[in-house]
Motif scaffolding. Sequence first.
Motif, PDB file in Angstrom:
ATOM      1  N   PRO A  61     -25.602   6.504  24.732  1.00 22.20           N
ATOM      2  CA  PRO A  61     -24.138   6.830  24.871  1.00 22.20           C
ATOM      3  C   PRO A  61     -23.086   7.618  23.769  1.00 22.20           C
ATOM      4  CG  PRO A  61     -24.620   5.434  22.794  1.00 22.20           C
ATOM      5  CD  PRO A  61     -26.027   5.786  23.924  1.00 22.20           C
ATOM      6  N   SER A  62     -25.011   8.016  23.077  1.00 19.41           N
ATOM      7  CA  SER A  62     -24.629  10.315  22.267  1.00 19.41           C
ATOM      8  C   SER A  62     -25.473  11.163  22.624  1.00 19.41           C
ATOM      9  CB  SER A  62     -25.004   9.216  20.290  1.00 19.41           C
ATOM     10  OG  SER A  62     -24.005  10.701  20.070  1.00 19.41           O
ATOM     11  N   PHE A  63     -25.524  12.097  22.465  1.00 16.00           N
ATOM     12  CA  PHE A  63     -26.103  13.099  22.859  1.00 16.00           C
ATOM     13  C   PHE A  63     -26.556  13.568  21.697  1.00 16.00           C
ATOM     14  CE2 PHE A  63     -25.319  14.311  27.593  1.00 16.00           C
ATOM     15  CZ  PHE A  63     -26.011  13.174  28.030  1.00 16.00           C
ATOM     16  N   GLU A  64     -26.158  12.906  20.278  1.00 15.42           N
ATOM     17  CA  GLU A  64     -26.943  14.141  18.823  1.00 15.42           C
ATOM     18  C   GLU A  64     -28.117  13.791  19.324  1.00 15.42           C
ATOM     19  OE1 GLU A  64     -28.105  14.179  15.108  1.00 15.42           O
ATOM     20  OE2 GLU A  64     -27.672  11.960  16.238  1.00 15.42           O
ATOM     21  N   ALA A  65     -29.558  14.746  18.320  1.00 18.85           N
ATOM     22  CA  ALA A  65     -30.875  14.609  18.595  1.00 18.85           C
ATOM     23  C   ALA A  65     -31.544  13.297  18.175  1.00 18.85           C
ATOM     24  CB  ALA A  65     -30.865  15.860  18.011  1.00 18.85           C
ATOM     25  N   ALA A  66     -30.949  12.651  16.844  1.00 18.78           N
ATOM     26  CA  ALA A  66     -31.362  11.567  16.739  1.00 18.78           C
ATOM     27  C   ALA A  66     -31.286  10.107  17.169  1.00 18.78           C
ATOM     28  CB  ALA A  66     -31.150  11.610  14.809  1.00 18.78           C
ATOM     29  N   ALA A  67     -29.243  10.396  17.426  1.00 20.69           N
ATOM     30  CA  ALA A  67     -29.667   9.052  17.908  1.00 20.69           C
ATOM     31  C   ALA A  67     -29.226   9.079  19.301  1.00 20.69           C
ATOM     32  CB  ALA A  67     -27.559   9.553  18.183  1.00 20.69           C
ATOM     33  N   VAL A  68     -29.832  10.257  20.377  1.00 19.98           N
ATOM     34  CA  VAL A  68     -30.222  10.106  21.874  1.00 19.98           C
ATOM     35  C   VAL A  68     -31.769  10.146  21.533  1.00 19.98           C
ATOM     36  CG1 VAL A  68     -30.909  12.334  22.452  1.00 19.98           C
ATOM     37  CG2 VAL A  68     -30.485  10.751  23.926  1.00 19.98           C
ATOM     38  N   MET A  69     -32.845  10.241  20.628  1.00 14.63           N
ATOM     39  CA  MET A  69     -33.892   9.887  20.747  1.00 14.63           C
ATOM     40  C   MET A  69     -34.249   8.259  20.503  1.00 14.63           C
ATOM     41  SD  MET A  69     -37.130  11.069  20.799  1.00 14.63           S
ATOM     42  CE  MET A  69     -37.783  12.674  20.146  1.00 14.63           C
ATOM     43  N   GLU A  70     -33.631   7.740  19.550  1.00 15.78           N
ATOM     44  CA  GLU A  70     -33.341   6.355  18.540  1.00 15.78           C
ATOM     45  C   GLU A  70     -33.283   5.602  19.729  1.00 15.78           C
ATOM     46  OE1 GLU A  70     -33.862   3.116  16.560  1.00 15.78           O
ATOM     47  OE2 GLU A  70     -34.309   4.738  16.178  1.00 15.78           O
ATOM     48  N   PHE A  71     -32.390   6.204  20.903  1.00 17.79           N
ATOM     49  CA  PHE A  71     -31.616   5.041  22.196  1.00 17.79           C
ATOM     50  C   PHE A  71     -33.147   5.308  23.071  1.00 17.79           C
ATOM     51  CE2 PHE A  71     -30.775   4.576  26.644  1.00 17.79           C
ATOM     52  CZ  PHE A  71     -29.502   3.432  26.113  1.00 17.79           C
ATOM     53  N   PHE A  72     -33.466   6.409  23.433  1.00 20.61           N
ATOM     54  CA  PHE A  72     -34.275   6.110  24.394  1.00 20.61           C
ATOM     55  C   PHE A  72     -35.942   5.295  24.183  1.00 20.61           C
ATOM     56  CE2 PHE A  72     -32.376   9.589  26.552  1.00 20.61           C
ATOM     57  CZ  PHE A  72     -31.700   9.379  27.868  1.00 20.61           C
TER      58      PHE A  72
END
Length: 244
Positions: A61-72
Amino acid sequence: MKIVVIGGTGLIGSKLVRRFEAHGHEAVAASPNTGVNTLTGEGLAEALTGASVVVDVSNSPSFEAAAVMEFFETSTSNLLAAEAAAGVGHHVALSVVGTDRLPESGYFQAKIAQEQLIEKSSIPYSLVHATQFFEFVKAIADSATDGTTVRMAPVLFQPMAGDDVADEVARVAIGKPLNGRVDTAGPEQYRMDDFFRQALADDQREVVTDEHAQYFGAELTETSLVPEGEATLGRIRYEDWSKQ
């Protein structure tokens, strides 16, 4: 056969569910909206019981670097563990053409991490790398907008319709695991800056050619966003899609 679609209520996921059901498969649309959360693990075991194939078309839901890494990383790890426990025989993931060529982008770093987890798991897998979707043209333009100016690099661009993406992912999902990847792209190639001038012809913004324009944090080369080898091409042209 039972096929679980992670992100099954989204743009591509909902198209996949309809395709699988039309071919007589039991398709499960798994998403937080249906009680399945890959980040927390909620509902995963139940959804995967008896599943032969899992197709992951979910997105952060977020493309911010840390958030997207945490998601995937979290989502994929939880999903693969649940699949191993359920005896799933084929994991299919939708990724992006050029992912391995744009490591400076936080989003693409996260997609690389996702693919590495899949490749290292014990579950037979297939990766489908698709080019940009027609449905996301406006979002791509918005991300490149500064005031009333849209900065685009003069590089190759080969977007495709969501329906063509779904067709290719569905074809791969019901076949034997590739334990590798396949690329898919639109039927026509453009220059990215020229494409957006045409696509935004009725927009008040001006599209400016900028060799150093970034695409989600990455500077592009001539072939960053297009297949470099063999690829399955879609059938829907942007000109026709935009008139629908």
